[in-house]
Write a protein that holds these residues in place. Structure first.
Motif, PDB file in Angstrom:
ATOM      1  N   SER A  10       0.850  -1.071   0.033  1.00 45.51           N
ATOM      2  CA  SER A  10      -0.091   0.080   0.060  1.00 45.51           C
ATOM      3  C   SER A  10       0.886   1.348   0.129  1.00 45.51           C
ATOM      4  O   SER A  10       0.650   2.241  -0.647  1.00 45.51           O
ATOM      5  CB  SER A  10      -0.968   0.142   1.212  1.00 45.51           C
ATOM      6  OG  SER A  10      -1.838  -0.885   1.067  1.00 45.51           O
ATOM      7  N   ALA A  11       1.882   1.322   0.751  1.00 52.46           N
ATOM      8  CA  ALA A  11       2.806   2.242   0.828  1.00 52.46           C
ATOM      9  C   ALA A  11       3.600   2.653  -0.523  1.00 52.46           C
ATOM     10  O   ALA A  11       3.614   3.800  -0.978  1.00 52.46           O
ATOM     11  CB  ALA A  11       3.735   2.185   2.017  1.00 52.46           C
ATOM     12  N   PHE A  12       3.893   1.177  -1.086  1.00 55.86           N
ATOM     13  CA  PHE A  12       4.608   1.679  -2.353  1.00 55.86           C
ATOM     14  C   PHE A  12       3.560   2.281  -3.591  1.00 55.86           C
ATOM     15  O   PHE A  12       3.964   3.041  -4.199  1.00 55.86           O
ATOM     16  CB  PHE A  12       5.160   0.137  -3.022  1.00 55.86           C
ATOM     17  CG  PHE A  12       5.557   0.271  -4.226  1.00 55.86           C
ATOM     18  CD1 PHE A  12       7.014   0.651  -4.671  1.00 55.86           C
ATOM     19  CD2 PHE A  12       4.978  -0.298  -5.463  1.00 55.86           C
ATOM     20  CE1 PHE A  12       7.591   1.018  -5.859  1.00 55.86           C
ATOM     21  CE2 PHE A  12       5.592  -0.318  -6.657  1.00 55.86           C
ATOM     22  CZ  PHE A  12       6.634   0.439  -6.867  1.00 55.86           C
ATOM     23  N   ILE A  13       2.386   2.059  -3.485  1.00 51.59           N
ATOM     24  CA  ILE A  13       1.426   2.467  -4.410  1.00 51.59           C
ATOM     25  C   ILE A  13       0.884   3.731  -3.975  1.00 51.59           C
ATOM     26  O   ILE A  13       0.923   4.752  -5.022  1.00 51.59           O
ATOM     27  CB  ILE A  13      -0.060   1.384  -4.317  1.00 51.59           C
ATOM     28  CG1 ILE A  13       0.216   0.001  -4.818  1.00 51.59           C
ATOM     29  CG2 ILE A  13      -1.171   2.222  -4.910  1.00 51.59           C
ATOM     30  CD1 ILE A  13      -0.945  -0.946  -4.405  1.00 51.59           C
ATOM     31  N   MET A  14       0.845   4.113  -2.807  1.00 55.16           N
ATOM     32  CA  MET A  14       0.742   5.719  -2.504  1.00 55.16           C
ATOM     33  C   MET A  14       2.222   6.406  -3.100  1.00 55.16           C
ATOM     34  O   MET A  14       1.934   7.614  -3.491  1.00 55.16           O
ATOM     35  CB  MET A  14       0.780   5.530  -0.866  1.00 55.16           C
ATOM     36  CG  MET A  14      -0.829   5.157  -0.540  1.00 55.16           C
ATOM     37  SD  MET A  14      -0.866   5.268   1.454  1.00 55.16           S
ATOM     38  CE  MET A  14      -0.799   7.092   1.292  1.00 55.16           C
ATOM     39  N   TYR A  15       3.246   5.875  -2.771  1.00 57.00           N
ATOM     40  CA  TYR A  15       4.341   6.729  -3.130  1.00 57.00           C
ATOM     41  C   TYR A  15       4.572   6.785  -4.845  1.00 57.00           C
ATOM     42  O   TYR A  15       4.524   7.918  -5.272  1.00 57.00           O
ATOM     43  CB  TYR A  15       5.684   5.869  -2.729  1.00 57.00           C
ATOM     44  CG  TYR A  15       6.824   6.499  -3.328  1.00 57.00           C
ATOM     45  CD1 TYR A  15       7.510   7.674  -2.735  1.00 57.00           C
ATOM     46  CD2 TYR A  15       7.529   6.052  -4.315  1.00 57.00           C
ATOM     47  CE1 TYR A  15       8.617   7.996  -3.125  1.00 57.00           C
ATOM     48  CE2 TYR A  15       8.817   6.392  -4.950  1.00 57.00           C
ATOM     49  CZ  TYR A  15       9.345   7.533  -4.289  1.00 57.00           C
ATOM     50  OH  TYR A  15      10.391   8.038  -4.867  1.00 57.00           O
ATOM     51  N   SER A  16       4.256   5.719  -5.504  1.00 58.19           N
ATOM     52  CA  SER A  16       4.107   5.790  -6.962  1.00 58.19           C
ATOM     53  C   SER A  16       3.031   6.605  -7.388  1.00 58.19           C
ATOM     54  O   SER A  16       3.215   7.472  -8.410  1.00 58.19           O
ATOM     55  CB  SER A  16       3.946   4.435  -7.330  1.00 58.19           C
ATOM     56  OG  SER A  16       4.992   3.524  -6.898  1.00 58.19           O
ATOM     57  N   GLY A  17       1.882   6.840  -6.534  1.00 59.62           N
ATOM     58  CA  GLY A  17       0.683   7.674  -7.127  1.00 59.62           C
ATOM     59  C   GLY A  17       1.049   9.121  -7.060  1.00 59.62           C
ATOM     60  O   GLY A  17       0.588   9.963  -7.845  1.00 59.62           O
ATOM     61  N   ILE A  18       1.753   9.356  -5.834  1.00 60.23           N
ATOM     62  CA  ILE A  18       2.229  10.628  -5.457  1.00 60.23           C
ATOM     63  C   ILE A  18       3.234  11.095  -6.637  1.00 60.23           C
ATOM     64  O   ILE A  18       3.119  12.032  -7.063  1.00 60.23           O
ATOM     65  CB  ILE A  18       2.828  10.909  -3.914  1.00 60.23           C
ATOM     66  CG1 ILE A  18       1.403  10.747  -3.130  1.00 60.23           C
ATOM     67  CG2 ILE A  18       3.362  12.124  -3.852  1.00 60.23           C
ATOM     68  CD1 ILE A  18       1.936  10.373  -1.611  1.00 60.23           C
TER      69      ILE A  18
END
Length: 203
Positions: A10-18
């Motif tokens: 989830s953290a990786f997805i959030m980082y990539s999205g940002i």
């Protein structure tokens, strides 16, 4: 274990999205031009014979093939107007072909053969530099009247200058008046958006 892995994913997805969102916003809103881009534009234009100086460079960078820039290019006032216009057209076209930058140039004719104009311009540059070494002038011209002579010019302020506009204007006007009461300075304060103006050494 599954819970921890879920948090990491989830953290990786959030980082990539940002990261993607930031890049998208930069391309939409425009990003600050890099020093390399500024130097590339200035060096490219100064490489043309007939260009005496440039100033007022403004760059809008919206990503590859979507970079727009405008600036003033100084040319000899005695040069043929059609040749000067052709020079500007060539620079704009070559910049787009070679670097993908859409360029809009304002042509500034500079008087080079009037001794009085040259003397007053050199004197004004000296006064401005003594007030603050980061200051410079451009678009200098003289309008002679019956009672006084107007010295009309722009003063370029960079981030390095800590003085306010009124202090700069008042000090320039005072020093010019001390030289000759018939001299009147008409000053426009110009803020630098990218860098200090570039001048060619005219031999």
């Amino acid at each position: 274990l599954d819970g921890y892995m879920g948090v990491i994913v989830s953290a990786f997805i959030m980082y990539s999205g940002i990261k993607v969102l930031k890049e998208t916003i930069n391309n939409i809103m425009g990003r600050a031009p890099s020093k390399e881009l500024i130097n590339k534009i200035e060096s490219f234009i100064q490489g043309y014979e007939g260009v005496m100086g440039i100033h007022d460079l403004v760059v809008h960078d919206y990503g590859p093939q979507h970079c727009f820039a405008s600036l003033h290019v100084e040319v000899d006032a005695n040069a043929d107007i059609l040749e000067s216009h052709d020079l500007i057209d060539n620079i704009e076209r070559d910049m787009l072909i070679d670097h993908g930058i859409h360029l809009v140039i304002h042509l500034d004719p500079i008087v080079t053969d009037d001794p009085f104009v040259k003397e007053m311009k050199d004197l004004t540059k000296k006064i401005v530099s003594e007030i603050d070494r980061s200051l410079s002038i451009h678009d200098f011209r003289i309008v002679k009247g019956k009672a006084h002579k107007n010295l009309i010019f722009d003063v370029l302020m960079t981030e390095q200058c800590k003085l306010n506009e009124k202090t700069i204007q008042d000090e320039i006007i005072k020093r010019i008046k001390e030289i000759d009461m018939e001299l009147y300075a008409v000053i426009t304060i110009d803020r630098s958006f990218v860098s200090t103006p570039s001048k060619k050494l005219i031999k």
